[in-house]
Design a protein around this motif. Sequence first.
Motif, PDB file in Angstrom:
ATOM      1  N   THR A 145      11.318  -6.744 -15.549  1.00 46.16           N
ATOM      2  CA  THR A 145      10.172  -5.994 -16.072  1.00 46.16           C
ATOM      3  C   THR A 145       9.953  -4.672 -15.343  1.00 46.16           C
ATOM      4  OG1 THR A 145       8.691  -7.308 -14.650  1.00 46.16           O
ATOM      5  CG2 THR A 145       8.990  -8.049 -16.912  1.00 46.16           C
ATOM      6  N   GLY A 146      10.929  -4.287 -14.513  1.00 54.47           N
ATOM      7  CA  GLY A 146      10.881  -2.974 -13.891  1.00 54.47           C
ATOM      8  C   GLY A 146      10.147  -2.897 -12.563  1.00 54.47           C
ATOM      9  N   ARG A 147       9.740  -4.044 -12.023  1.00 55.41           N
ATOM     10  CA  ARG A 147       9.072  -4.024 -10.718  1.00 55.41           C
ATOM     11  C   ARG A 147      10.108  -4.046  -9.598  1.00 55.41           C
ATOM     12  NH1 ARG A 147       3.601  -5.917 -10.988  1.00 55.41           N
ATOM     13  NH2 ARG A 147       3.518  -5.591  -8.730  1.00 55.41           N
ATOM     14  N   GLU A 148       9.857  -3.271  -8.550  1.00 54.63           N
ATOM     15  CA  GLU A 148      10.720  -3.329  -7.372  1.00 54.63           C
ATOM     16  C   GLU A 148      10.465  -4.649  -6.658  1.00 54.63           C
ATOM     17  OE1 GLU A 148      11.040  -1.318  -2.938  1.00 54.63           O
ATOM     18  OE2 GLU A 148      10.095  -0.163  -4.553  1.00 54.63           O
ATOM     19  N   ALA A 149      11.521  -5.442  -6.459  1.00 50.58           N
ATOM     20  CA  ALA A 149      11.352  -6.770  -5.856  1.00 50.58           C
ATOM     21  C   ALA A 149      12.549  -7.106  -4.986  1.00 50.58           C
ATOM     22  CB  ALA A 149      11.174  -7.834  -6.937  1.00 50.58           C
ATOM     23  N   GLN A 150      12.287  -7.873  -3.927  1.00 52.58           N
ATOM     24  CA  GLN A 150      13.336  -8.375  -3.045  1.00 52.58           C
ATOM     25  C   GLN A 150      13.168  -9.878  -2.883  1.00 52.58           C
ATOM     26  OE1 GLN A 150      14.360  -5.737   0.468  1.00 52.58           O
ATOM     27  NE2 GLN A 150      12.387  -4.856  -0.054  1.00 52.58           N
ATOM     28  N   LEU A 151      14.290 -10.583  -2.717  1.00 49.02           N
ATOM     29  CA  LEU A 151      14.318 -12.035  -2.579  1.00 49.02           C
ATOM     30  C   LEU A 151      14.866 -12.383  -1.205  1.00 49.02           C
ATOM     31  CD1 LEU A 151      14.003 -14.831  -4.002  1.00 49.02           C
ATOM     32  CD2 LEU A 151      16.366 -14.554  -4.780  1.00 49.02           C
ATOM     33  N   ALA A 152      14.137 -13.213  -0.453  1.00 48.82           N
ATOM     34  CA  ALA A 152      14.548 -13.476   0.926  1.00 48.82           C
ATOM     35  C   ALA A 152      14.004 -14.818   1.401  1.00 48.82           C
ATOM     36  CB  ALA A 152      14.060 -12.351   1.848  1.00 48.82           C
ATOM     37  N   GLY A 153      14.296 -15.138   2.659  1.00 45.05           N
ATOM     38  CA  GLY A 153      13.810 -16.380   3.273  1.00 45.05           C
ATOM     39  C   GLY A 153      14.890 -17.424   3.313  1.00 45.05           C
ATOM     40  N   ASN A 154      14.628 -18.561   2.696  1.00 45.50           N
ATOM     41  CA  ASN A 154      15.586 -19.658   2.651  1.00 45.50           C
ATOM     42  C   ASN A 154      16.652 -19.416   1.592  1.00 45.50           C
ATOM     43  OD1 ASN A 154      16.209 -22.191   3.909  1.00 45.50           O
ATOM     44  ND2 ASN A 154      15.652 -23.207   2.010  1.00 45.50           N
ATOM     45  N   ILE A 155      16.564 -18.296   0.909  1.00 47.66           N
ATOM     46  CA  ILE A 155      17.514 -17.906  -0.138  1.00 47.66           C
ATOM     47  C   ILE A 155      17.760 -16.408   0.016  1.00 47.66           C
ATOM     48  CG2 ILE A 155      15.674 -17.452  -1.807  1.00 47.66           C
ATOM     49  CD1 ILE A 155      17.502 -18.392  -4.022  1.00 47.66           C
ATOM     50  N   GLY A 156      18.972 -15.994  -0.248  1.00 46.11           N
ATOM     51  CA  GLY A 156      19.258 -14.560  -0.151  1.00 46.11           C
ATOM     52  C   GLY A 156      19.277 -14.081   1.292  1.00 46.11           C
ATOM     53  N   ARG A 157      18.553 -13.009   1.579  1.00 46.38           N
ATOM     54  CA  ARG A 157      18.579 -12.381   2.903  1.00 46.38           C
ATOM     55  C   ARG A 157      17.520 -12.982   3.816  1.00 46.38           C
ATOM     56  NH1 ARG A 157      17.740  -6.331   0.852  1.00 46.38           N
ATOM     57  NH2 ARG A 157      18.066  -5.750   3.027  1.00 46.38           N
ATOM     58  N   GLY A 158      17.713 -12.791   5.134  1.00 46.40           N
ATOM     59  CA  GLY A 158      16.679 -13.158   6.079  1.00 46.40           C
ATOM     60  C   GLY A 158      15.459 -12.279   5.883  1.00 46.40           C
ATOM     61  N   VAL A 159      14.277 -12.801   6.174  1.00 39.95           N
ATOM     62  CA  VAL A 159      13.040 -12.064   5.866  1.00 39.95           C
ATOM     63  C   VAL A 159      12.931 -10.754   6.646  1.00 39.95           C
ATOM     64  CG1 VAL A 159      11.704 -14.072   5.149  1.00 39.95           C
ATOM     65  CG2 VAL A 159      11.745 -13.429   7.565  1.00 39.95           C
ATOM     66  N   LEU A 160      13.491 -10.692   7.829  1.00 42.18           N
ATOM     67  CA  LEU A 160      13.415  -9.463   8.622  1.00 42.18           C
ATOM     68  C   LEU A 160      14.533  -8.493   8.286  1.00 42.18           C
ATOM     69  CD1 LEU A 160      12.426 -11.064  12.028  1.00 42.18           C
ATOM     70  CD2 LEU A 160      10.964  -9.665  10.554  1.00 42.18           C
ATOM     71  N   ASP A 161      15.457  -8.931   7.437  1.00 40.05           N
ATOM     72  CA  ASP A 161      16.606  -8.111   7.067  1.00 40.05           C
ATOM     73  C   ASP A 161      16.347  -7.299   5.805  1.00 40.05           C
ATOM     74  OD1 ASP A 161      19.226  -7.294   7.653  1.00 40.05           O
ATOM     75  OD2 ASP A 161      20.062  -8.658   6.171  1.00 40.05           O
ATOM     76  N   ILE A 162      15.204  -7.536   5.136  1.00 42.64           N
ATOM     77  CA  ILE A 162      14.916  -6.825   3.892  1.00 42.64           C
ATOM     78  C   ILE A 162      14.402  -5.416   4.187  1.00 42.64           C
ATOM     79  CG2 ILE A 162      14.439  -8.974   2.674  1.00 42.64           C
ATOM     80  CD1 ILE A 162      11.472  -8.347   2.852  1.00 42.64           C
ATOM     81  N   ASP A 163      14.322  -4.607   3.142  1.00 43.14           N
ATOM     82  CA  ASP A 163      13.828  -3.241   3.295  1.00 43.14           C
ATOM     83  C   ASP A 163      12.302  -3.244   3.358  1.00 43.14           C
ATOM     84  OD1 ASP A 163      16.466  -2.319   3.022  1.00 43.14           O
ATOM     85  OD2 ASP A 163      16.292  -2.317   0.838  1.00 43.14           O
ATOM     86  N   PRO A 164      11.701  -2.279   4.032  1.00 48.74           N
ATOM     87  CA  PRO A 164      10.237  -2.180   4.028  1.00 48.74           C
ATOM     88  C   PRO A 164       9.699  -2.054   2.610  1.00 48.74           C
ATOM     89  CG  PRO A 164      11.183  -0.757   5.723  1.00 48.74           C
ATOM     90  CD  PRO A 164      12.333  -1.261   4.901  1.00 48.74           C
ATOM     91  N   GLY A 165       8.510  -2.578   2.381  1.00 45.91           N
ATOM     92  CA  GLY A 165       7.926  -2.561   1.051  1.00 45.91           C
ATOM     93  C   GLY A 165       7.562  -1.163   0.588  1.00 45.91           C
ATOM     94  N   GLY A 166       7.815  -0.899  -0.703  1.00 44.60           N
ATOM     95  CA  GLY A 166       7.443   0.368  -1.294  1.00 44.60           C
ATOM     96  C   GLY A 166       6.197   0.230  -2.153  1.00 44.60           C
ATOM     97  N   ASP A 167       5.760   1.309  -2.735  1.00 48.78           N
ATOM     98  CA  ASP A 167       4.570   1.333  -3.568  1.00 48.78           C
ATOM     99  C   ASP A 167       4.724   0.368  -4.743  1.00 48.78           C
ATOM    100  OD1 ASP A 167       2.268   1.977  -4.940  1.00 48.78           O
ATOM    101  OD2 ASP A 167       2.592   4.131  -4.887  1.00 48.78           O
ATOM    102  N   GLY A 168       3.879  -0.644  -4.802  1.00 38.93           N
ATOM    103  CA  GLY A 168       3.908  -1.610  -5.893  1.00 38.93           C
ATOM    104  C   GLY A 168       5.015  -2.646  -5.811  1.00 38.93           C
ATOM    105  N   SER A 169       5.756  -2.708  -4.733  1.00 32.43           N
ATOM    106  CA  SER A 169       6.874  -3.647  -4.621  1.00 32.43           C
ATOM    107  C   SER A 169       6.379  -5.055  -4.335  1.00 32.43           C
ATOM    108  CB  SER A 169       7.843  -3.194  -3.529  1.00 32.43           C
ATOM    109  OG  SER A 169       7.212  -3.243  -2.254  1.00 32.43           O
ATOM    110  N   VAL A 170       7.265  -6.025  -4.573  1.00 27.36           N
ATOM    111  CA  VAL A 170       6.931  -7.437  -4.356  1.00 27.36           C
ATOM    112  C   VAL A 170       8.056  -8.092  -3.557  1.00 27.36           C
ATOM    113  CG1 VAL A 170       6.334  -9.644  -5.421  1.00 27.36           C
ATOM    114  CG2 VAL A 170       5.703  -7.502  -6.566  1.00 27.36           C
ATOM    115  N   MET A 171       7.700  -8.806  -2.496  1.00 28.32           N
ATOM    116  CA  MET A 171       8.649  -9.593  -1.727  1.00 28.32           C
ATOM    117  C   MET A 171       8.490 -11.061  -2.141  1.00 28.32           C
ATOM    118  SD  MET A 171       9.656  -7.020  -0.029  1.00 28.32           S
ATOM    119  CE  MET A 171       8.911  -5.546  -0.714  1.00 28.32           C
ATOM    120  N   VAL A 172       9.561 -11.670  -2.589  1.00 28.68           N
ATOM    121  CA  VAL A 172       9.542 -13.072  -3.001  1.00 28.68           C
ATOM    122  C   VAL A 172      10.280 -13.877  -1.937  1.00 28.68           C
ATOM    123  CG1 VAL A 172      10.051 -14.722  -4.827  1.00 28.68           C
ATOM    124  CG2 VAL A 172       9.604 -12.326  -5.406  1.00 28.68           C
TER     125      VAL A 172
END
Length: 466
Positions: A145-172
């Motif tokens: 739906t066009g939202r900036e989002a990153q997936l991390a934690g127990n799946i995908g990347r480590g939580v500290l390895d993700i990029d800093p949040g941008g305007d309107g972004s969502v960390m899952v």
Amino acid sequence: MIPVKGFSGQKVAVLGLGRSGLAAARALRAGGAEPVCWDDNPAARERAEDEGFACSDLRRQGAFDGIATLIVSPGIPHLYPEPNPVVAAALEAGVPVDNDIGLFFRSFSGPEWNNFDTPPRVIAVTGSNGKSTTAALIHHILTETGREAQLAGNIGRGVLDIDPGGDGSVMVLELSSYQTELARALTPDVAVFTNLSPDHLDRHHGLGGYFAAKRRLFAEGGPDRAVIGVDEAEGAFLAGQLSEGPADDRVIRVSVARKLTGPGWQVFARKGFLSEYRKGRQAGSIDLRAIKGLPGAHNHQNACAAYAACRSLGLAPRVIEDALHSYPGLPHRSQIIAEADGVTYVNDSKATNVDSAVKALSAFKKIRWICGGLEKEGGIAALNGAATEVLKAYVIGREAANFAMQLDMDAQVCTSMAAAVEQAVADSQPGETVLLAPAAASFDQYDNFEQRGEDFSEQVKTRLGE
């Protein structure tokens, strides 16, 4: 990377140098801290030293002199069945113990957020089964739906390895009980509880301790919105604790067992149809039956939870529905890997406990079931009543004979994946499903469930001549 705040110029010990441990060390260094690292595995220490990190044996006397805090990787026990000696030494020295999840929540926000129209949001998903699919599904819906989002934690990347949040972004974030039980900060904007079934009981000293670890995600900081699966007593109890009354729509109740009623906010699925009710009126509905990436009631529960989380962010029902239809599914989770001669081959290697296997068995008809492995606490008796669609079981694992003896169905001891797939392919007829849903851990024959699923997929492709 999310630089860790609050430890500039201080020494911080890091125990465990796998994916999350190394990411924590990097993020600590980026924030001005001095990581002091340790892992019992020499190869892990060598990898850390190659990145310039100092490794020091945290088991030695006086190792915690001058240490501000200890960061522990998820697989390392800190209380049950008994504390790791390094953790025990830190506690004895009065040194606080945390993990990368706690560091993330204390470090994620920044002054640049003051310039954003919409601050970044965090959606955290926990539960026994379905949390990976639910987290991945939320991420998929947001990106579609066009939202900036990153997936991390127990799946995908480590939580500290993700990029800093941008305007309107969502960390899952997908968070396991190992991660939620120790984090000193847990402040998601939206928290999701899928369900609860017995798992990791030795690590949490029983079901009550396991539920308490999950509950911390909702109790430590208090999310703005909570999406709670209420089909088990623990979920119903948690929803009741968080809610101020029947009409409190900060709690969204989710079910695949019954229609939910009342003045609050509910999302439920019955006979393959998702329904959303709010303030006593229907606000949305989706036919889930035609969505190939989400087969079975357990995936309908995942869809309900993901739908509710995305609705809490303001996404429209039809926008969510369109995104659901393009969801490809996760590897090793009800993953259709082949269809040949009218037979469907499904890889659900992630079904590592009885409850998740039961849900997989309820999702398909006329099943030739490949199962077995390292049994978990509680046995496998619950499988028998749920295996009505199983035509035959093909049992793998070092203890395959014992596993097969506990099944009240036609069961063949195959031991190896190759033998199980060969026999299941030979026996199968059009309209049937060959399903890998082991109901057991993989460690008797494989390094992890992913490796087991990959072996199944390769054996299927070999037998089908692909």
